[in-house]
Design a protein around this motif. Structure first.
Motif, mmCIF file in Angstrom:
data_model
loop_
_atom_site.group_PDB
_atom_site.id
_atom_site.type_symbol
_atom_site.label_atom_id
_atom_site.label_comp_id
_atom_site.label_asym_id
_atom_site.label_seq_id
_atom_site.Cartn_x
_atom_site.Cartn_y
_atom_site.Cartn_z
ATOM 1 N N VAL A 1 45.622 -43.872 16.875
ATOM 2 C CA VAL A 1 44.902 -42.894 17.863
ATOM 3 C C VAL A 1 46.025 -41.841 18.371
ATOM 4 O O VAL A 1 47.318 -42.123 18.293
ATOM 5 C CB VAL A 1 44.484 -43.888 18.874
ATOM 6 N N ASP A 2 45.367 -40.806 19.148
ATOM 7 C CA ASP A 2 46.074 -39.998 19.759
ATOM 8 C C ASP A 2 46.311 -40.094 21.213
ATOM 9 O O ASP A 2 47.151 -39.557 21.924
ATOM 10 C CB ASP A 2 45.556 -38.578 19.309
ATOM 11 N N ALA A 3 45.578 -41.039 21.803
ATOM 12 C CA ALA A 3 45.544 -41.175 23.278
ATOM 13 C C ALA A 3 44.833 -42.468 23.720
ATOM 14 O O ALA A 3 44.073 -43.031 23.019
ATOM 15 C CB ALA A 3 44.903 -40.040 24.102
ATOM 16 N N ILE A 4 44.998 -43.030 24.833
ATOM 17 C CA ILE A 4 44.292 -44.066 25.088
ATOM 18 C C ILE A 4 43.842 -44.102 26.369
ATOM 19 O O ILE A 4 44.451 -43.431 27.537
ATOM 20 C CB ILE A 4 45.246 -45.434 25.128
ATOM 21 N N ILE A 5 42.581 -44.426 26.983
ATOM 22 C CA ILE A 5 42.055 -44.848 28.175
ATOM 23 C C ILE A 5 41.901 -46.133 28.488
ATOM 24 O O ILE A 5 41.459 -47.098 27.792
ATOM 25 C CB ILE A 5 40.635 -44.166 28.329
ATOM 26 N N THR A 6 42.798 -46.592 29.560
ATOM 27 C CA THR A 6 42.981 -48.051 29.838
ATOM 28 C C THR A 6 43.221 -48.325 31.382
ATOM 29 O O THR A 6 43.067 -47.367 32.191
ATOM 30 C CB THR A 6 44.029 -48.567 29.152
ATOM 31 N N LYS A 7 43.135 -49.640 31.818
ATOM 32 C CA LYS A 7 43.592 -49.863 32.952
ATOM 33 C C LYS A 7 45.003 -50.029 33.248
ATOM 34 O O LYS A 7 45.754 -50.238 32.170
ATOM 35 C CB LYS A 7 42.872 -51.145 33.364
ATOM 36 N N PRO A 8 45.652 -49.977 34.373
ATOM 37 C CA PRO A 8 47.168 -50.046 34.654
ATOM 38 C C PRO A 8 47.599 -51.417 34.594
ATOM 39 O O PRO A 8 48.323 -51.663 35.475
ATOM 40 C CB PRO A 8 47.357 -49.173 35.809
#
Length: 402
Positions: free
Chosen positions: A271-278
Motif C-alpha cells: 500500500v501507498d498510505a493507511i487510514i487508521t486510528k491512532p
C-alpha cells in the motif's frame, strides 16, 4: 532469567497483548531455555471477572465515549487529585497481585499496561517483592497509573516521555531507554512498495481488531477518481465485511481478520498510505514501515492524546469529515513537499531512539537483571510522621496483608 511473567490487561487482543507477545518473542529468541508466561490479571482473579471487566470496558468506550474520555483524563492524565484513584485500586487489588507473584515466582515481570505496573511498583516499594520489573509503554505518553518507583527498566516510546520521567518523577536516565513502542520481528523496516510509474494509489483502511467505526460512510460510493483504490481490513467485524462485500464496489476490497504478522507486513508493503486510528501499536508498525498515515477517527482517552502528539510532530495527517476524503489523500500523496516533510519527521522520530533493535533491547534487559540484585527499592521514611499517619499506615497494612 529462569521465568518471565507478562502482565497485559483485558481479554481482547489489545495493544497490551501484542506488545507482550513482541517482548516474549524478543526474549525467547535469545534465551529459549527460560519459561515465558502471559497472564491477564482480572482473569487470574476470576474468569468471570475477566470477561465482565473486558465487556464493561468495551461497552463503556463505545456507548459512552465522552464520559470515558472525561474520566480517563481526570483520573489518569490530570494533575488534580491524581493519587486518589490509585489508592482505591491498591486497596482492592494489591494483595491479589502479591498472591500472583508468590504463586508464579517469576525472575522478571514485564508490564505492558499501567494498572499491573502500578501494583508491582507498590509491592516493590513496600518491600513485599524483589522481582525485577520492566515497563513497556504502549502509547505515546505516560498516564498517572503507570508505576514509576520500583520499576527497574523503562522502555519508552519517545525522548519526550524519557524527559518527563526524569524531570517529574526523578528517575535515573540510565533506567530509561527510548525504544519506540516495540515492533515484532516479523515487520521489516521501510516500505517495499515501489511505484514504477503506476497511476493508482492503494490505500489501506485499518481500524484495529474490531474494525474502525464509520468505514461505510468513509469510503466513496462511486469511483470518481480512478487514481485511488481501497483495501479495507475489517478485523473481527464480520458484519462490516459482509456489508462491504455486498456493495460490490470495484475500487474497494474488504479483507477479513489477519492474525499473521508476516501477512500484515506483506500487506503494508503493497500500500501507498493507511487510514487508521491512532492506537500506539498500529501507528508504530506503520511508522516503522514508513507509510504515510491518515487518521479519520480516534477512540476517547488514550487515542485522542496519542493523536495530539502525532500531529504535533508531523507524523500523521488528520482527515476532515467536511471535505471529500480522496481530495485530502491526494493533497498529501501527490505533493512532493508534503511527502518530504513527512519523511523528515519520520527520520527525526527514528533517530531519537536509543535502542532501535531487538538485540540492543535484550542487552538492556540482561544488564538490568545483573544490576537489580544489588538494587533495593523501599519508600523513604518521612522526615516527620504525625500520629495519625503512623496509625493510618498500620491499619492499611493490616487490611492489605491480613
Amino acid at each position: 532469567m529462569k521465568k518471565v511473567l507478562f502482565l497485559p490487561l483485558f481479554q481482547m487482543q489489545s495493544g497490551h497483548h501484542q506488545v507482550s507477545e513482541t517482548m516474549m518473542n524478543l526474549l525467547k529468541k535469545r534465551n529459549p531455555s527460560a519459561e515465558y508466561k502471559k497472564i491477564e490479571f482480572f482473569t487470574y482473579i476470576n474468569e468471570s471477572l475477566g470477561e465482565t471487566v473486558t465487556k464493561g470496558y468495551l461497552t463503556w468506550i463505545n456507548d459512552f465515549p465522552k464520559a470515558y474520555e472525561w474520566i480517563y483524563k481526570k483520573a489518569g492524565y490530570s494533575e488534580e487529585k491524581k493519587d486518589k484513584p490509585k489508592r482505591t485500586l491498591e486497596f482492592f487489588f494489591l494483595r491479589k497481585m502479591e498472591q500472583l507473584l508468590e504463586e508464579e515466582k517469576p525472575d522478571l515481570v514485564v508490564c505492558t499496561q499501567a494498572f499491573s505496573s502500578y501494583l508491582v511498583s507498590r509491592l516493590k516499594m513496600y518491600g513485599r517483592t524483589q522481582v525485577a520489573a520492566i515497563n513497556v509503554y504502549t502509547d505515546f505518553f505516560v498516564n498517572h497509573f503507570w508505576g514509576k518507583e520500583g520499576i527497574d527498566l523503562h522502555f519508552v516510546p519517545t525522548a519526550d516521555v524519557k524527559d518527563y520521567l526524569v524531570r517529574e518523577h526523578r528517575l535515573s536516565p540510565k533506567q530509561i531507554q527510548v525504544t519506540g513502542i516495540p515492533i515484532h520481528s516479523e515487520f521489516k523496516r521501510g516500505q517495499a512498495n515501489v511505484k514504477n510509474d503506476q497511476k493508482q494509489n492503494q490505500v489501506l483502511i485499518a481500524g484495529g481488531s474490531s474494525g474502525l467505526g464509520d468505514i461505510v460512510d468513509l469510503i466513496p460510493k462511486e469511483q470518481i477518481d480512478q487514481s485511488i483504490s481501497y483495501l479495507v481490513l475489517c478485523g473481527s467485524n464480520k458484519k462490516l465485511y459482509e456489508e462491504l462485500k455486498a456493495m460490490e464496489l470495484p475500487h474497494v476490497k474488504p479483507l477479513s481478520y489477519i492474525s499473521s504478522r508476516k501477512e500484515m507486513n506483506d500487506l503494508y508493503d503493497k500500500v501507498d498510505a493507511i487510514i487508521t486510528k491512532p492506537g500506539g501499536v498500529t501507528i508504530s508498525e506503520v511508522l516503522y514501515k514508513e507509510i504515510p498515515i491518515f487518521v479519520y477517527s480516534s477512540l476517547p482517552g488514550q487515542e485522542t492524546i496519542n493523536l495530539d502528539y502525532l500531529k504535533k510532530h508531523g507524523l500523521v495527517t488528520e482527515l476532515s469529515k467536511q471535505s471529500p476524503i480522496e481530495s485530502q489523500l491526494k493533497a498529501v500523496l501527490e505533493n512532493s513537499e508534503a511527502i518530504a516533510d513527512y519523511k523528515e519527521s519520520l527520520q527525526l522520530y527514528h533517530d531519537s531512539k536509543e535502542q532501535a533493535t531487538h538485540a540492543e533491547m535484550y542487552q538492556s534487559v540482561i544488564k538490568m537483571m545483573d544490576e537489580v540484585r544489588n538494587r533495593s527499592y523501599r519508600f523513604a521514611p518521612e522526615a516527620k510522621s504525625t500520629w495519625y499517619k503512623v496509625v493510618g499506615k498500620y491499619i492499611k497494612e493490616k487490611l492489605l496483608y491480613n
